[in-house]
Design a protein around this motif. Structure first.
Motif, short mmCIF file in Angstrom:
data_model
loop_
_atom_site.label_atom_id
_atom_site.label_comp_id
_atom_site.label_asym_id
_atom_site.label_seq_id
_atom_site.Cartn_x
_atom_site.Cartn_y
_atom_site.Cartn_z
N LEU A 71 21.04 26.49 17.95
CA LEU A 71 21.59 25.67 19.04
C LEU A 71 21.45 24.19 18.70
CD1 LEU A 71 22.42 24.97 22.03
CD2 LEU A 71 20.03 25.29 22.62
N LEU A 72 22.57 23.47 18.77
CA LEU A 72 22.52 22.02 18.60
C LEU A 72 22.80 21.40 19.96
CD1 LEU A 72 22.31 19.54 16.77
CD2 LEU A 72 24.78 19.72 16.36
N GLU A 73 21.79 20.77 20.54
CA GLU A 73 21.94 20.28 21.91
C GLU A 73 21.67 18.78 21.99
OE1 GLU A 73 20.93 21.26 26.47
OE2 GLU A 73 19.67 22.24 24.97
N TYR A 74 22.61 18.08 22.64
CA TYR A 74 22.39 16.66 22.94
C TYR A 74 23.13 16.44 24.26
CZ TYR A 74 21.59 11.69 22.14
OH TYR A 74 21.15 10.39 22.25
N SER A 75 22.52 16.92 25.36
CA SER A 75 23.24 16.90 26.64
C SER A 75 22.48 16.07 27.67
CB SER A 75 23.43 18.33 27.16
OG SER A 75 22.18 18.89 27.47
N ASP A 76 23.22 15.67 28.71
CA ASP A 76 22.59 14.96 29.83
C ASP A 76 21.94 13.65 29.38
OD1 ASP A 76 22.27 14.79 32.48
OD2 ASP A 76 20.76 16.34 32.68
N LYS A 77 22.57 12.98 28.40
CA LYS A 77 21.99 11.72 27.89
C LYS A 77 22.84 10.52 28.31
CE LYS A 77 18.80 13.47 24.90
NZ LYS A 77 18.55 14.78 25.51
N GLN A 78 23.98 10.79 28.97
CA GLN A 78 24.91 9.70 29.34
C GLN A 78 25.30 8.87 28.11
OE1 GLN A 78 26.19 9.81 32.32
NE2 GLN A 78 24.80 11.44 32.90
N ALA A 79 25.36 9.50 26.94
CA ALA A 79 25.64 8.77 25.70
C ALA A 79 27.14 8.62 25.48
CB ALA A 79 25.04 9.52 24.52
N ALA A 80 27.55 7.46 24.96
CA ALA A 80 28.97 7.21 24.70
C ALA A 80 29.41 7.88 23.40
CB ALA A 80 29.24 5.72 24.64
N ASN A 92 32.28 15.07 30.60
CA ASN A 92 32.39 13.87 29.79
C ASN A 92 33.62 13.11 30.27
OD1 ASN A 92 30.30 13.57 27.52
ND2 ASN A 92 30.77 15.75 27.42
N LYS A 93 34.15 12.25 29.40
CA LYS A 93 35.34 11.47 29.80
C LYS A 93 36.43 11.64 28.75
CE LYS A 93 32.82 8.12 32.54
NZ LYS A 93 32.38 6.75 32.71
N ILE A 94 36.51 12.84 28.18
CA ILE A 94 37.45 13.09 27.09
C ILE A 94 38.87 13.18 27.63
CG2 ILE A 94 38.08 14.77 25.30
CD1 ILE A 94 35.04 15.53 25.27
N GLU A 96 35.89 11.01 23.29
CA GLU A 96 36.66 11.79 22.31
C GLU A 96 35.78 12.90 21.75
OE1 GLU A 96 37.75 9.15 19.14
OE2 GLU A 96 35.69 8.99 18.44
N ILE A 97 36.43 13.86 21.06
CA ILE A 97 35.69 14.94 20.41
C ILE A 97 34.92 14.34 19.23
CG2 ILE A 97 35.92 17.16 19.20
CD1 ILE A 97 37.12 17.48 21.90
N PRO A 98 33.61 14.57 19.13
CA PRO A 98 32.85 13.98 18.01
C PRO A 98 33.43 14.47 16.68
CG PRO A 98 31.35 14.89 19.67
CD PRO A 98 32.72 15.32 20.04
N PRO A 99 33.87 13.54 15.80
CA PRO A 99 34.56 13.93 14.56
C PRO A 99 33.72 14.83 13.67
CG PRO A 99 34.72 11.55 14.93
CD PRO A 99 33.80 12.08 15.97
N ARG A 100 32.39 14.64 13.68
CA ARG A 100 31.56 15.41 12.75
C ARG A 100 31.36 16.86 13.19
NH1 ARG A 100 26.33 12.26 10.62
NH2 ARG A 100 26.18 14.21 9.42
N LEU A 101 31.92 17.23 14.35
CA LEU A 101 31.84 18.61 14.80
C LEU A 101 32.42 19.56 13.75
CD1 LEU A 101 30.80 19.88 17.41
CD2 LEU A 101 33.08 19.72 18.37
N VAL A 102 33.40 19.04 12.99
CA VAL A 102 34.09 19.86 11.99
C VAL A 102 33.13 20.35 10.89
CG1 VAL A 102 34.80 17.98 10.46
CG2 VAL A 102 36.24 20.01 10.68
N SER A 114 27.28 18.48 26.63
CA SER A 114 27.79 18.22 27.99
C SER A 114 27.03 17.08 28.67
CB SER A 114 27.65 19.50 28.83
OG SER A 114 26.29 19.85 28.95
N LYS A 115 27.60 16.60 29.76
CA LYS A 115 26.99 15.56 30.61
C LYS A 115 26.63 14.31 29.82
CE LYS A 115 25.34 19.07 33.71
NZ LYS A 115 24.26 19.83 34.23
N ASN A 116 27.63 13.77 29.12
CA ASN A 116 27.49 12.48 28.46
C ASN A 116 28.66 11.60 28.91
OD1 ASN A 116 25.10 12.49 26.61
ND2 ASN A 116 26.06 14.38 25.91
#
Length: 553
Positions: A354-363, A410-412, A390-396, A384-386
Motif C-alpha cells: 500500500l502506498l498512502e499519502y492521503s488527507d494531507k491537503q497537499a497540492a 481532490n480537485k482533478i 492533476e493525476i500525479p505523473p509518476r503513478l505510471v 485521496s483528500k488532498n
C-alpha cells in the motif's frame, strides 16, 4: 360503543332476515371476521370486556378518547398487531397485554403512565413502542428482550438514566430520548450496531457520548444540553453521520476531526461559545446547512453568517490556503525521525503493498513518496483528500503491479494519459473531483471492474465506459448527466450496479429494461416523471420489468 359493534361477527345482518337472493359476492358477512376497529377521537371513558368477541382483530385504534383504563380482555385478542391507545388518560397498562404474541406496534404516548409493566419484554414481536409524553421515571429491564424493536420513543418523560441493557436491542434504528433528565448515556449503548437516529435533545448531558460501533448512525440530535467539549475521538467513529445537531450548548471549540465526517449534510452549532472554527470545515463535500449564529466568532463577520451556508463554506475554503503551513515548511527528515513522522509509511509498502499519502491537503505528491517504493510491488495507491489538480505523473512507475487507485476528494479536472497505462487497474475511485469528461484512451483499462465518479461535473455519460467490457460497477451519482444509451449499456454483460442518483435525467429510455444483468439500478433524485417513485421503491427487478413493459412493440 354500540353493542352491535362488539357482536358484528355473531349477529346475522338485517338484510339476511328479508328473503332476498344475494349473489356470492354480496354475502360479505359470511366471508370475513372484523379485522380492524377504529374508534379514535370520540369521548369513550371505558372499553367493554366484550372486545374479546372480536378475536380476529389485527388493528385496534382508540386514540384521542378519555379512557382511564383498558379491559383485561384485550389479552384475548391473539391476532392483534397494532394497538393505539395514545392521547387518553391511562394510569397503567393491564398485565394481560403481555399475552399478545403478534403485537408489532404499541402506541401509548400522551397518557398519565408513571410505570410500564415489568414483563414488557415478553412482547417479542414488537417493532414500534411509543411511550412518549407520560410520567415515566424508569424503563423495565426486560425491554432488553425486544430484539425486533425498530423504533423506541421515550421522549418527554422523567427518566434520569437509561438501562444499559437497551444495548441488546439489535434491530433498533431510532431511539428518541428528548426532554428527560439524562446526565449520561450508558457506554454500552455504543454497541447498538443498527442505530441510525438518536435524539437526546433537552437533557442534562455534559459531553457527547461515544459511539464506536454505531457505524450506521446517520442523525445525532443533542441540542439544548450542557455539552462543553466535543471530543475528537468520539467524532472519529461517526463515519455515516449526515445530521449533527448541537445547538444551545456550551461548546467552546470544534476539533479539526469534524472534517472526517465526510457524509455530513447538516451541522447545527448555533448558540454555543465557539470563538473560532477549523477552516477545513469548508471541505466537507456534502454539507448543505451550517448554523453558527449566536456564537462569539472572532474570525467570521456577522454579515457573512447571514449570507447562508454556501457563502460561508466558500469563505472557509478561501482561508485554508492562508492558514495551513505551505509544502516547504515540512519538518526536515533526520536520522532520528520516527517512521510515523516521515512522509511515507515504508512498512505499509513492504507488507501491505500500500502506498498512502492521503488527507494531507497537499497540492502535489512529494517525490520522496514515489522514491520510497523502490523495487517493491505496490497494489494499492491512496492519494485521496488532498488538493491535487492533476493525476500525479509518476503513478505510471507502478503500472506493473497497481490494481486499486483512489484519487477521491481532490480537485482533478482532467484525466491524463498516464492513468491509461495502468493496465492491471481493477478499482478506480475518482469521486468528489471536478471532472467533466474521461479520455477515450481509458479504453485500454481492460480489467477495470469498478469506477466511482460520484460528485463530479459530468453532463454526459462518459462514452468510453461503454467500451470497458469488465466493468461491473459504475457509480455516477450527484453529477449532471442528462441521458444514457440503453443499447450500448446492454452490451456490457458484466455490469451489475449502475448508480445514477441525483443527476439530470429527464427520461429513462424503456430499452434500459433489457439490461437484465443489472442487479442494482439507482435512479432516485432525477427530474424524470416516469417511472414514478412508487415503482422505484420496489427495487431494480420491478423497475426493469416496468421499463420493458413500456417498450413500443
Amino acid at each position: 360503543v354500540p353493542e352491535h359493534v362488539w357482536r358484528i361477527n355473531l349477529d346475522t345482518p338485517e338484510e339476511a332476515q328479508q328473503n332476498l337472493s344475494f349473489g356470492a359476492a354480496d354475502r360479505w358477512w359470511e366471508q370475513t371476521d372484523l379485522t380492524k376497529l377504529i374508534l379514535a377521537s370520540n369521548k369513550l371513558q371505558s372499553l367493554s370486556e366484550d372486545v374479546q368477541l372480536l378475536p380476529a382483530l389485527t388493528v385496534l385504534d382508540v386514540h384521542d378518547n378519555q379512557l382511564t383504563s383498558l379491559p383485561s380482555a384485550l389479552g384475548q385478542l391473539e391476532n392483534l398487531q397494532k394497538l393505539d391507545v395514545s392521547h387518553n388518560k391511562l394510569r397503567n397498562l393491564p398485565e394481560e397485554l403481555l399475552q399478545l404474541p403478534h403485537l408489532r406496534s404499541l402506541l401509548v404516548q400522551h397518557n398519565e403512565l408513571s410505570q410500564l409493566p415489568e414483563g414488557l419484554g415478553q412482547l417479542l414481536s414488537l417493532e414500534e413502542l411509543d411511550v412518549s409524553n407520560n410520567q415515566l421515571t424508569a424503563i423495565p429491564t426486560s425491554c432488553a428482550l425486544l430484539v425486533n424493536l425498530v423504533r423506541l420513543n421515550l421522549a418527554w418523560n422523567q427518566l434520569k438514566e437509561l438501562p444499559a441493557d437497551l444495548s441488546a436491542m439489535k434491530s433498533l434504528r431510532q431511539l428518541d430520548c428528548t426532554k428527560n433528565y439524562l446526565e449520561t448515556v450508558p457506554p454500552k449503548l455504543a454497541t447498538m450496531a443498527s442505530l441510525e437516529q438518536l435524539y437526546l435533545r433537552k437533557n442534562k448531558l455534559r459531553s457527547l457520548p461515544e459511539f464506536p460501533s454505531c457505524k450506521l448512525l446517520k442523525e445525532l440530535h443533542a441540542g439544548e444540553n450542557q455539552i462543553e467539549i466535543l471530543n475528537a475521538e468520539n467524532l472519529k467513529q461517526l463515519s455515516s453521520l449526515c445530521v449533527l445537531e448541537l445547538r444551545d450548548n456550551k461548546i467552546k471549540a470544534v476539533p479539526e476531526e469534524i472534517t472526517l465526517l465526510q457524509k455530513l449534510e447538516r451541522l447545527d452549532l448555533a448558540n454555543n461559545d465557539i470563538s473560532r472554527l477549523p477552516y477545513t470545515l469548508g471541505n466537507l463535500p456534502q454539507l448543505k446547512f451550517l448554523a453558527l449564529e449566536g456564537n462569539p466568532l472572532r474570525t467570521i463577520r456577522r454579515d457573512l453568517l447571514q449570507k447562508g451556508t454556501q457563502e460561508l463554506l466558500k469563505y472557509l475554503r478561501s482561508k485554508i490556503q492562508d492558514d495551513g503551513p505551505g509544502p516547504s515548511e515540512d519538518p526536515p527528515v533526520t536520522a532520528m525521525t520516527l517512521p510515523s513522522q516521515s512522509k511515507v509509511n515504508i512498512h505499509a509498502i513492504t507488507t501491505l503493498k500500500l502506498l498512502e499519502y492521503s488527507d494531507k491537503q497537499a497540492a502535489e505528491i512529494p517525490e520522496a513518496v514515489f522514491d520510497a517504493v523502490g523495487a517493491n510491488p505496490v497494489a494499492t495507491v491512496n492519494f485521496s483528500k488532498n488538493q491535487l489538480r492533476e493525476i500525479p505523473p509518476r503513478l505510471v512507475e507502478l503500472k506493473d503491479s497497481v490494481c486499486d487507485v483512489s484519487l477521491a476528494f481532490n480537485k482533478i479536472s482532467s484525466i491524463s494519459s498516464e492513468l491509461c497505462l495502468l493496465q492491471k487497474l481493477t478499482h478506480l475511485d475518482l469521486r468528489n473531483n471536478v471532472l467533466t469528461a474521461l479520455p477515450e484512451e481509458m479504453e485500454a483499462l481492460k480489467r477495470l471492474h469498478t469506477i466511482n465518479l460520484a460528485f463530479n461535473r459530468f453532463k454526459v455519460f462518459p462514452s468510453v465506459l461503454y467500451h470497458l467490457p469488465a466493468l461491473e460497477t459504475i457509480l455516477l451519482s450527484n453529477n449532471q448527466v442528462g441521458s444514457i444509451d440503453p443499447v450500448q449499456l446492454k452490451g456490457m454483460d458484466k455490469l451489475g450496479t449502475l448508480d445514477l442518483q441525483n443527476n439530470d435525467l429527464l427520461q429513462v429510455p424503456p430499452e434500459l429494461g433489457n439490461c437484465e444483468n443489472l442487479r442494482s439500478l439507482l435512479l432516485e433524485g432525477n427530474p424524470f416523471r416516469t417511472p414514478r417513485a412508487a415503482v422505484l421503491a420496489k427495487g431494480t427487478a420491478a423497475v426493469l420489468e416496468y421499463l420493458r413493459s413500456r417498450i413500443p412493440t
